[in-house]
Design a protein around this motif. Structure first.
Motif, mmCIF file in Angstrom:
data_model
loop_
_atom_site.group_PDB
_atom_site.id
_atom_site.type_symbol
_atom_site.label_atom_id
_atom_site.label_comp_id
_atom_site.label_asym_id
_atom_site.label_seq_id
_atom_site.Cartn_x
_atom_site.Cartn_y
_atom_site.Cartn_z
ATOM 1 N N PRO A 16 0.959 -1.208 0.096
ATOM 2 C CA PRO A 16 0.183 0.048 0.149
ATOM 3 C C PRO A 16 0.929 1.208 0.025
ATOM 4 O O PRO A 16 0.617 2.318 -0.659
ATOM 5 C CB PRO A 16 -0.808 -0.026 1.197
ATOM 6 C CG PRO A 16 -0.757 -1.485 1.342
ATOM 7 C CD PRO A 16 0.249 -2.265 1.131
ATOM 8 N N ASN A 17 2.126 1.151 0.477
ATOM 9 C CA ASN A 17 2.683 2.207 0.845
ATOM 10 C C ASN A 17 3.223 2.902 -0.789
ATOM 11 O O ASN A 17 3.043 4.352 -0.933
ATOM 12 C CB ASN A 17 4.120 2.044 1.305
ATOM 13 C CG ASN A 17 3.735 2.399 3.014
ATOM 14 O OD1 ASN A 17 3.239 3.180 3.324
ATOM 15 N ND2 ASN A 17 4.087 1.254 3.640
ATOM 16 N N VAL A 20 0.614 4.792 -2.245
ATOM 17 C CA VAL A 20 0.247 5.821 -2.110
ATOM 18 C C VAL A 20 1.366 7.096 -2.469
ATOM 19 O O VAL A 20 0.955 8.124 -3.026
ATOM 20 C CB VAL A 20 0.765 6.171 -0.372
ATOM 21 C CG1 VAL A 20 0.831 7.632 0.220
ATOM 22 C CG2 VAL A 20 -0.443 5.356 0.353
ATOM 23 N N GLY A 90 -3.955 -1.543 -2.777
ATOM 24 C CA GLY A 90 -4.625 -0.685 -1.492
ATOM 25 C C GLY A 90 -5.725 -0.490 -1.840
ATOM 26 O O GLY A 90 -6.595 -0.830 -2.871
ATOM 27 N N GLU A 91 -6.532 0.300 -0.884
ATOM 28 C CA GLU A 91 -7.983 0.469 -0.928
ATOM 29 C C GLU A 91 -8.127 1.661 -1.640
ATOM 30 O O GLU A 91 -7.639 2.758 -1.486
ATOM 31 C CB GLU A 91 -8.602 0.596 0.519
ATOM 32 C CG GLU A 91 -8.324 -0.657 1.340
ATOM 33 C CD GLU A 91 -9.080 -0.364 2.619
ATOM 34 O OE1 GLU A 91 -9.294 0.781 3.132
ATOM 35 O OE2 GLU A 91 -9.033 -1.473 3.276
ATOM 36 N N MET A 94 -8.821 4.773 0.537
ATOM 37 C CA MET A 94 -7.817 5.340 1.190
ATOM 38 C C MET A 94 -7.050 6.040 0.034
ATOM 39 O O MET A 94 -6.276 7.108 0.507
ATOM 40 C CB MET A 94 -6.790 4.226 1.770
ATOM 41 C CG MET A 94 -5.702 4.419 2.504
ATOM 42 S SD MET A 94 -6.383 4.677 4.217
ATOM 43 C CE MET A 94 -6.309 2.901 4.776
ATOM 44 N N LEU A 95 -6.662 5.484 -1.018
ATOM 45 C CA LEU A 95 -5.771 6.452 -2.225
ATOM 46 C C LEU A 95 -6.694 7.402 -2.861
ATOM 47 O O LEU A 95 -5.918 8.360 -2.960
ATOM 48 C CB LEU A 95 -5.699 5.044 -3.412
ATOM 49 C CG LEU A 95 -4.681 4.128 -2.720
ATOM 50 C CD1 LEU A 95 -4.421 2.945 -3.778
ATOM 51 C CD2 LEU A 95 -3.404 4.264 -2.201
ATOM 52 N N SER A 140 -2.605 4.292 5.969
ATOM 53 C CA SER A 140 -2.205 3.075 4.899
ATOM 54 C C SER A 140 -1.033 2.307 5.112
ATOM 55 O O SER A 140 -0.909 0.884 4.777
ATOM 56 C CB SER A 140 -1.888 3.678 3.450
ATOM 57 O OG SER A 140 -0.717 3.996 3.374
ATOM 58 N N SER A 141 -0.128 2.670 6.017
ATOM 59 C CA SER A 141 1.009 2.000 6.297
ATOM 60 C C SER A 141 0.792 1.111 7.384
ATOM 61 O O SER A 141 1.700 0.035 7.802
ATOM 62 C CB SER A 141 2.185 2.968 6.838
ATOM 63 O OG SER A 141 1.710 3.632 8.074
ATOM 64 N N ALA A 143 -2.311 -0.529 7.271
ATOM 65 C CA ALA A 143 -3.281 -1.506 6.534
ATOM 66 C C ALA A 143 -2.529 -2.934 6.643
ATOM 67 O O ALA A 143 -1.567 -3.018 6.246
ATOM 68 C CB ALA A 143 -3.820 -0.813 5.537
ATOM 69 N N LYS B 98 -10.128 7.474 8.032
ATOM 70 C CA LYS B 98 -10.643 7.750 6.483
ATOM 71 C C LYS B 98 -11.499 9.003 6.879
ATOM 72 O O LYS B 98 -11.616 10.236 5.995
ATOM 73 C CB LYS B 98 -11.345 6.628 5.847
ATOM 74 C CG LYS B 98 -10.349 5.677 5.520
ATOM 75 C CD LYS B 98 -11.192 4.572 4.509
ATOM 76 C CE LYS B 98 -10.181 3.457 4.463
ATOM 77 N NZ LYS B 98 -10.955 2.264 3.977
#
Lengths: 143, 117
Positions: A16-17, A20, A90-91, A94-95, A140-141, A143, B98
């Motif tokens: 995920p990172n 990002v 990733g989600e 989130m992104l 995110s880091s 997740a 979020k």
């Protein structure tokens, strides 16, 4: 942000990172595209009536000559490609909001290109957007 | 209120809605890429790109009259739509982080809009 990422275990700090950072790259492209489109939108365009074929050609030629608008679309395409690659992992929830960082760049670019001025509200807004994006990056880091 | 007409605001809001669906289809299509880059030509990704690029048509029409710094906050509602679509289509959790981040971002963008008047 980066230092806190390296501090957490390898397994937790998965891909995920990278997504990002790719979306962060998208924001730079998007800001450039918005500014180009704003320039392009200011071009005088001939009136086009879909019912009159004689008006099509001048409009098409003017559109092709509007290099700022075309370049804006070109940059936007590059932006889309990078976003697609980022969204593999990733989600989305989130992104996607990270794209808000585009506002920060657009405001800075608008000061330069469109003679808009910095003020306390804009500065506060820019700080809030950066804070929100940082919060997402941190989340995110984990997740 | 401002030099920005209502028609421009509505056009830019429409752009945000189209763009949020674009993001959903990009996410759906991007999943195919995990099988290999040659799967980049898939229908969902194509539709996502069409929506994504298409959203800039009402955007350009909208920003033609009015200030970018006033109209830009309207696009940010796309992040709210996307949060709902992500829950609906991808079953992504709506977390405090979020919501907090989104609240900060929206507040920030509204501040930028106020500062742009």
């Amino acid at each position: 942000m980066a230092s806190s990422v390296t501090a957490i275990p390898q397994q937790a700090a998965r891909r995920p990172n990278k997504s990002v950072y790719m979306v962060l790259g998208c924001t730079v492209f998007a800001a450039a595209a918005q500014v180009l489109m704003k320039f392009g939108a200011n071009h005088a365009m001939p009136h086009m009536n879909p019912a009159e074929p004689s008006t099509w050609m001048p409009f098409a030629m003017a559109l092709l000559g509007n290099y700022q608008l075309l370049l804006g679309y070109g940059v936007q395409s590059g932006n889309a490609l990078l976003l697609i690659l980022a969204l593999r992992d990733g989600e989305l929830s989130m992104l996607y909001p990270i794209i808000a960082l585009t506002y920060v760049w657009v405001n800075l670019l608008s000061m330069y290109f469109f003679n808009e001025h910095m003020n306390i509200w804009k500065a506060l807004g820019i700080a809030l957007v950066i804070g929100g994006v940082a919060l997402l990056g941190r989340a995110s880091s984990r997740a | 209120m401002t030099k920005t007409p209502l028609s421009s605001i509505l056009l830019v809001l429409l752009a945000s809605l189209i763009g949020s669906f674009g993001a959903v289809f990009l996410k759906l299509g991007a999943a195919h890429l995990n099988r290999g880059f040659r799967y980049i030509l898939n229908r969902q990704l194509g539709f996502g790109v069409v929506l994504f690029l298409g959203s800039s048509v009402p955007f350009v029409m909208g920003v033609r009259h009015g200030e970018l710094s006033v109209l830009y906050p309207m696009v940010s509602l796309g992040y709210v739509w996307t949060l709902f679509w992500s829950k609906l289509f991808f079953d992504e959790p709506i977390t405090k982080a979020k919501l907090g981040a989104l609240a900060m971002i929206l507040a920030g963008i509204i501040c930028i809009g106020v500062g742009g008047r």
